[in-house]
Write a protein that holds these residues in place. Sequence first.
Motif, short mmCIF file in Angstrom:
data_model
loop_
_atom_site.label_atom_id
_atom_site.label_comp_id
_atom_site.label_asym_id
_atom_site.label_seq_id
_atom_site.Cartn_x
_atom_site.Cartn_y
_atom_site.Cartn_z
N LEU A 210 98.25 5.94 18.41
CA LEU A 210 98.32 5.83 19.87
C LEU A 210 99.74 5.99 20.38
O LEU A 210 99.98 6.61 21.42
CB LEU A 210 97.72 4.49 20.31
CG LEU A 210 96.20 4.36 20.13
CD1 LEU A 210 95.77 2.90 20.31
CD2 LEU A 210 95.45 5.26 21.10
N ASP A 211 100.69 5.44 19.65
CA ASP A 211 102.10 5.60 20.04
C ASP A 211 102.52 7.06 19.97
O ASP A 211 103.28 7.55 20.83
CB ASP A 211 103.00 4.75 19.14
CG ASP A 211 102.92 3.27 19.47
OD1 ASP A 211 102.42 2.93 20.56
OD2 ASP A 211 103.34 2.45 18.62
N PHE A 212 102.03 7.77 18.95
CA PHE A 212 102.33 9.20 18.84
C PHE A 212 101.73 9.97 20.03
O PHE A 212 102.39 10.82 20.63
CB PHE A 212 101.78 9.78 17.54
CG PHE A 212 101.78 11.28 17.48
CD1 PHE A 212 102.97 11.99 17.30
CD2 PHE A 212 100.60 12.00 17.65
CE1 PHE A 212 102.98 13.37 17.27
CE2 PHE A 212 100.59 13.38 17.62
CZ PHE A 212 101.78 14.07 17.43
N LEU A 213 100.49 9.66 20.37
CA LEU A 213 99.84 10.33 21.51
C LEU A 213 100.56 10.03 22.81
O LEU A 213 100.69 10.90 23.68
CB LEU A 213 98.38 9.89 21.60
CG LEU A 213 97.44 10.43 20.52
CD1 LEU A 213 96.10 9.72 20.57
CD2 LEU A 213 97.26 11.94 20.66
N GLU A 214 101.06 8.80 22.96
CA GLU A 214 101.78 8.43 24.18
C GLU A 214 103.11 9.18 24.28
O GLU A 214 103.46 9.71 25.34
CB GLU A 214 102.00 6.91 24.19
CG GLU A 214 102.52 6.37 25.51
CD GLU A 214 104.03 6.31 25.57
OE1 GLU A 214 104.58 6.42 26.69
OE2 GLU A 214 104.66 6.16 24.51
N LYS A 215 103.83 9.28 23.16
CA LYS A 215 105.10 10.00 23.17
C LYS A 215 104.90 11.50 23.40
O LYS A 215 105.77 12.18 23.94
CB LYS A 215 105.84 9.76 21.85
CG LYS A 215 106.33 8.34 21.68
CD LYS A 215 106.96 8.13 20.32
CE LYS A 215 107.42 6.69 20.14
NZ LYS A 215 107.98 6.44 18.78
N SER A 216 103.74 12.02 22.97
CA SER A 216 103.44 13.44 23.14
C SER A 216 102.88 13.77 24.52
O SER A 216 102.68 14.94 24.84
CB SER A 216 102.42 13.89 22.07
OG SER A 216 102.93 13.66 20.77
N ARG A 234 97.35 -0.97 26.90
CA ARG A 234 96.17 -0.12 26.96
C ARG A 234 96.60 1.33 27.09
O ARG A 234 97.54 1.64 27.81
CB ARG A 234 95.25 -0.51 28.13
CG ARG A 234 94.74 -1.94 28.05
CD ARG A 234 93.60 -2.18 29.01
NE ARG A 234 92.39 -1.46 28.61
CZ ARG A 234 91.54 -1.90 27.68
NH1 ARG A 234 91.77 -3.06 27.06
NH2 ARG A 234 90.47 -1.21 27.38
N TYR A 235 95.92 2.18 26.37
CA TYR A 235 96.27 3.60 26.32
C TYR A 235 95.18 4.40 27.03
O TYR A 235 94.01 4.33 26.65
CB TYR A 235 96.41 4.06 24.88
CG TYR A 235 97.49 3.34 24.11
CD1 TYR A 235 98.76 3.89 23.95
CD2 TYR A 235 97.25 2.08 23.54
CE1 TYR A 235 99.76 3.22 23.26
CE2 TYR A 235 98.24 1.42 22.84
CZ TYR A 235 99.49 1.99 22.70
OH TYR A 235 100.48 1.33 22.01
N VAL A 236 95.57 5.14 28.06
CA VAL A 236 94.63 5.90 28.88
C VAL A 236 94.81 7.39 28.59
O VAL A 236 95.93 7.92 28.70
CB VAL A 236 94.85 5.62 30.37
CG1 VAL A 236 93.85 6.41 31.20
CG2 VAL A 236 94.71 4.12 30.65
N LEU A 237 93.76 8.07 28.23
CA LEU A 237 93.81 9.49 27.91
C LEU A 237 94.08 10.30 29.17
O LEU A 237 93.42 10.11 30.19
CB LEU A 237 92.50 9.92 27.26
CG LEU A 237 92.46 11.30 26.59
CD1 LEU A 237 93.42 11.33 25.41
CD2 LEU A 237 91.05 11.62 26.13
N GLN A 238 95.04 11.21 29.10
CA GLN A 238 95.37 12.08 30.21
C GLN A 238 94.58 13.37 30.14
O GLN A 238 94.21 13.85 29.05
CB GLN A 238 96.88 12.42 30.20
CG GLN A 238 97.77 11.19 30.23
CD GLN A 238 97.65 10.43 31.53
OE1 GLN A 238 98.07 10.92 32.58
NE2 GLN A 238 97.08 9.24 31.49
#
Length: 242
Positions: A210-216, A234-238
């Motif tokens: 999730l951290d990788f997806l957030e940084k990307s 919380r991680y929200v998909l863009q």
Amino acid sequence: MVQEVNRQFVEQVDGFQVVGIAGNGAEGLRLIRELAPDLVFLDVFMPALDGRAALRELRSAAMPVDVIVVTAAKDPETIREMLRGGAMDYIIKPFKLERIRQTLERYRDRHESLLSAEKAVSQDDLDRMLLGGETWAQGQKPGYGEQETGPAEQASFAGLDEQQSSLPKGLNAATLRQIVEAMHRLEGGVSAEEAAEGIGIARVTARRYLDFLEKSGYVKLEINYGGVGRPINRYVLQQKPK
């Protein structure tokens, strides 16, 4: 000297610490009994007691320890014997240091997943642990009652496919795809714990993806301060990466 170099390299991988080093098989068995490690690197060619005999004694004594063989022995008979004896991996010298890192990271993820499991493990969960994030059903066509991947998911996966060649060390492309699939199913954003439960991996492992997806730029991090206790990430998909 070689033992010291290997010790320093192993301890560069997050989650690992060398607690003992033995110069022969007999000393190794003694240290395993005294120190009770989770994992042992075992050579085949050793004085006093070679790796074959040491592994047989480990298993006959039912010692709760995992074994990775690291040796110059590459004849099929020895390889078969060590694998049948329960070695979880077999690495032939000389080896690339990255090969050691990969097997340690796979072991760490599997170990953490089993420790965090609070209920019976499903076949898909176990496949992800043993196959590095993939399952038997992955890539199969949807069966009766299952849904095809929608346009939004396809668009996200197309973007992720371009990122797979630049994944950080320790991240698996198949697991990354499953994280995104879980986020599509669990609308409104997910925590690392929810993502981990959704695909059957350890929370700390899900957090790395999730951290990788957030940084990307594929997900947005939202910090929920509501309620009592620590805030929840919380991680929200863009829809589109930034």
